[in-house]
Motif scaffolding. Structure first.
Motif, PDB file in Angstrom:
ATOM      1  N   UNK A  56       0.821  -1.209   0.000  1.00 52.10           N
ATOM      2  CA  UNK A  56       0.000   0.000   0.000  1.00 52.10           C
ATOM      3  C   UNK A  56       0.859   1.265   0.000  1.00 52.10           C
ATOM      4  N   UNK A  57       1.991   1.235   0.687  1.00 51.20           N
ATOM      5  CA  UNK A  57       2.854   2.423   0.741  1.00 51.20           C
ATOM      6  C   UNK A  57       3.468   2.715  -0.623  1.00 51.20           C
ATOM      7  N   UNK A  58       3.902   1.675  -1.321  1.00 55.92           N
ATOM      8  CA  UNK A  58       4.451   1.862  -2.671  1.00 55.92           C
ATOM      9  C   UNK A  58       3.382   2.448  -3.581  1.00 55.92           C
ATOM     10  N   UNK A  59       2.156   1.952  -3.448  1.00 62.22           N
ATOM     11  CA  UNK A  59       1.049   2.457  -4.260  1.00 62.22           C
ATOM     12  C   UNK A  59       0.778   3.923  -3.955  1.00 62.22           C
ATOM     13  N   UNK A  60       0.794   4.294  -2.685  1.00 57.71           N
ATOM     14  CA  UNK A  60       0.572   5.693  -2.303  1.00 57.71           C
ATOM     15  C   UNK A  60       1.648   6.590  -2.895  1.00 57.71           C
ATOM     16  N   UNK A  61       2.900   6.155  -2.835  1.00 59.02           N
ATOM     17  CA  UNK A  61       4.004   6.952  -3.398  1.00 59.02           C
ATOM     18  C   UNK A  61       3.830   7.129  -4.902  1.00 59.02           C
ATOM     19  N   UNK A  62       3.417   6.055  -5.578  1.00 60.90           N
ATOM     20  CA  UNK A  62       3.227   6.102  -7.026  1.00 60.90           C
ATOM     21  C   UNK A  62       2.107   7.071  -7.393  1.00 60.90           C
ATOM     22  N   UNK A  63       0.997   7.005  -6.684  1.00 54.38           N
ATOM     23  CA  UNK A  63      -0.119   7.887  -7.023  1.00 54.38           C
ATOM     24  C   UNK A  63       0.160   9.338  -6.671  1.00 54.38           C
ATOM     25  N   UNK A  64       0.916   9.570  -5.631  1.00 57.64           N
ATOM     26  CA  UNK A  64       1.314  10.950  -5.350  1.00 57.64           C
ATOM     27  C   UNK A  64       2.187  11.488  -6.482  1.00 57.64           C
ATOM     28  N   UNK A  65       3.040  10.650  -7.017  1.00 55.70           N
ATOM     29  CA  UNK A  65       3.888  11.043  -8.152  1.00 55.70           C
ATOM     30  C   UNK A  65       3.018  11.428  -9.360  1.00 55.70           C
ATOM     31  N   UNK A  66       2.007  10.623  -9.642  1.00 56.09           N
ATOM     32  CA  UNK A  66       1.095  10.918 -10.755  1.00 56.09           C
ATOM     33  C   UNK A  66       0.338  12.217 -10.500  1.00 56.09           C
ATOM     34  N   UNK A  67      -0.208  12.343  -9.310  1.00 56.66           N
ATOM     35  CA  UNK A  67      -1.067  13.494  -8.990  1.00 56.66           C
ATOM     36  C   UNK A  67      -0.296  14.805  -8.902  1.00 56.66           C
ATOM     37  N   UNK A  68       1.018  14.745  -8.901  1.00 52.58           N
ATOM     38  CA  UNK A  68       1.830  15.958  -8.823  1.00 52.58           C
ATOM     39  C   UNK A  68       1.854  16.721 -10.143  1.00 52.58           C
ATOM     40  N   UNK A  69       1.245  16.143 -11.185  1.00 51.65           N
ATOM     41  CA  UNK A  69       1.275  16.760 -12.513  1.00 51.65           C
ATOM     42  C   UNK A  69      -0.102  17.297 -12.891  1.00 51.65           C
ATOM     43  N   UNK A  70      -0.078  18.400 -13.608  1.00 52.66           N
ATOM     44  CA  UNK A  70      -1.287  18.950 -14.216  1.00 52.66           C
ATOM     45  C   UNK A  70      -1.003  19.156 -15.694  1.00 52.66           C
ATOM     46  N   UNK A  71      -1.824  18.572 -16.559  1.00 56.04           N
ATOM     47  CA  UNK A  71      -1.558  18.574 -17.997  1.00 56.04           C
ATOM     48  C   UNK A  71      -2.800  19.009 -18.764  1.00 56.04           C
ATOM     49  N   UNK A  72      -2.607  19.317 -20.032  1.00 52.23           N
ATOM     50  CA  UNK A  72      -3.716  19.725 -20.894  1.00 52.23           C
ATOM     51  C   UNK A  72      -4.153  18.561 -21.784  1.00 52.23           C
ATOM     52  N   UNK A  73      -5.263  18.768 -22.480  1.00 54.71           N
ATOM     53  CA  UNK A  73      -5.756  17.823 -23.499  1.00 54.71           C
ATOM     54  C   UNK A  73      -6.023  16.431 -22.940  1.00 54.71           C
ATOM     55  N   UNK A  74      -6.687  16.403 -21.798  1.00 55.96           N
ATOM     56  CA  UNK A  74      -7.106  15.138 -21.203  1.00 55.96           C
ATOM     57  C   UNK A  74      -8.590  15.233 -20.864  1.00 55.96           C
ATOM     58  N   UNK A  75      -9.284  14.085 -20.781  1.00 60.64           N
ATOM     59  CA  UNK A  75     -10.711  14.109 -20.458  1.00 60.64           C
ATOM     60  C   UNK A  75     -10.976  14.702 -19.076  1.00 60.64           C
ATOM     61  N   UNK A  76     -12.189  15.179 -18.878  1.00 57.37           N
ATOM     62  CA  UNK A  76     -12.627  15.696 -17.580  1.00 57.37           C
ATOM     63  C   UNK A  76     -13.041  14.526 -16.690  1.00 57.37           C
ATOM     64  N   UNK A  77     -12.364  14.393 -15.585  1.00 61.31           N
ATOM     65  CA  UNK A  77     -12.705  13.339 -14.631  1.00 61.31           C
ATOM     66  C   UNK A  77     -14.151  13.472 -14.175  1.00 61.31           C
ATOM     67  N   UNK A  78     -14.563  14.691 -13.868  1.00 62.05           N
ATOM     68  CA  UNK A  78     -15.903  14.904 -13.312  1.00 62.05           C
ATOM     69  C   UNK A  78     -16.990  14.510 -14.327  1.00 62.05           C
TER      70      UNK A  78
END
Length: 284
Positions: A108-130
């Motif tokens: 679970x800790x490795x997974x948390x670190x990985x997702x924090x790494x992903x969430x640290x980015x903000x990019x354009x031209x991607x679908x709206x999650x909401x």
């Protein structure tokens, strides 16, 4: 055999996975229920993540193989976290080792670190999650129209963020290669709230019903450690980001409703999700 197409190495709800060319690549071939645009979108999402320097398979091209659309990616030689969890469960049972429920059996800790790494980015031209979540809730066959409207109303009250999110935080999508985590299957990626990814992970660990082909020892270990896994995951993510479980809690309702349209989950799990949704709606 089509030139370049090797052995079949996997299969999901939307595609079959084969070795490609010299074995350093794989190709995901669409099943009849999958349109070429879906593979094109996954390729684009993975390219976006790759351009951010995230640990993902290198994306290549969209190709046609015998009339079927296929997306080509780097082949990752690694051990899925879910496979390692099952092996740990079987080994512990074989050796009759006492269970320490505070051990991080599912990484679970490795997974948390990985997702924090992903969430640290903000990019354009991607679908709206909401918008994706709202559309999925509207398609959930197990809820009444009034229930769907109530869930969407709760979703609309949640704060809006614009971070890169994976959309499928499944332990089966995380591979360990030389002690580093690599994440695959970017078809559900979007821009939105990290809390949605986190809520989906919590729901997955809390309510998942494992496939019957897996050893019973895996289900026993998961049942004994579900809440500990969630605690370890959230403690590590909070340490890295400041986001707490209390921030994730309001997202459990819409993400549980969304999950009712997911492929590959059992009716028993859907019943657990429906009960949780209705319990939360009643509280609201």
């Amino acid at each position: 055999m089509v030139h370049g197409l090797g052995n079949k190495i996997g299969e999901g709800g939307c595609a079959e996975v084969f070795e490609w060319e010299d074995g350093s690549k794989i190709i995901k071939l669409a099943k009849p229920n999958t349109i070429p645009a879906a593979l094109q979108a996954e390729l684009h999402h993975c390219r976006t993540a790759w351009s951010c320097g995230l640990p993902v398979p290198r994306p290549y091209d969209l190709v046609d193989v015998g009339g079927r659309s296929g997306a080509v990616f780097e082949r990752i030689y690694g051990e899925p976290i879910m496979k390692r969890f099952v092996e740990r469960a079987v080994e512990q049972s074989r050796l009759q080792q006492p269970m320490d429920i505070m051990d991080d059996y599912i990484d679970a800790k490795i997974t948390a670190q990985l997702f924090h790494q992903i969430h640290s980015h903000s990019v354009a031209n991607m679908p709206s999650q909401r918008e994706n979540i709202r559309n999925d809730i509207s398609r959930a066959q197990y809820l009444t129209e009034a229930e769907k409207a109530a869930v969407i109303a709760e979703l609309d009250e949640l704060p809006i963020r614009q971070q890169l999110c994976h959309g499928d935080p499944n332990p089966g999508n995380i591979l360990l290669r030389d002690n580093d985590a690599v994440i695959i299957d970017w078809n559900n990626a979007s821009i939105g709230n990290p809390e949605a990814d986190l809520a989906e992970y919590v729901i997955m660990i809390r309510y998942a019903i494992l496939p019957p082909h897996l050893p019973n020892e895996a289900s026993v270990l998961l049942d004994a450690t579900r809440e500990t896994c969630i605690t370890l995951f959230m403690e590590e993510y909070e340490r890295l980001s400041g986001i707490r479980y209390a921030d994730v809690e309001p997202w459990i309702l819409p993400m549980a409703a969304r999950k009712l349209v997911a492929d590959g989950i059992f009716e028993e799990e859907k019943c657990l999700l429906i009960n949780e949704i209705r319990r939360r709606l009643h509280i609201c």
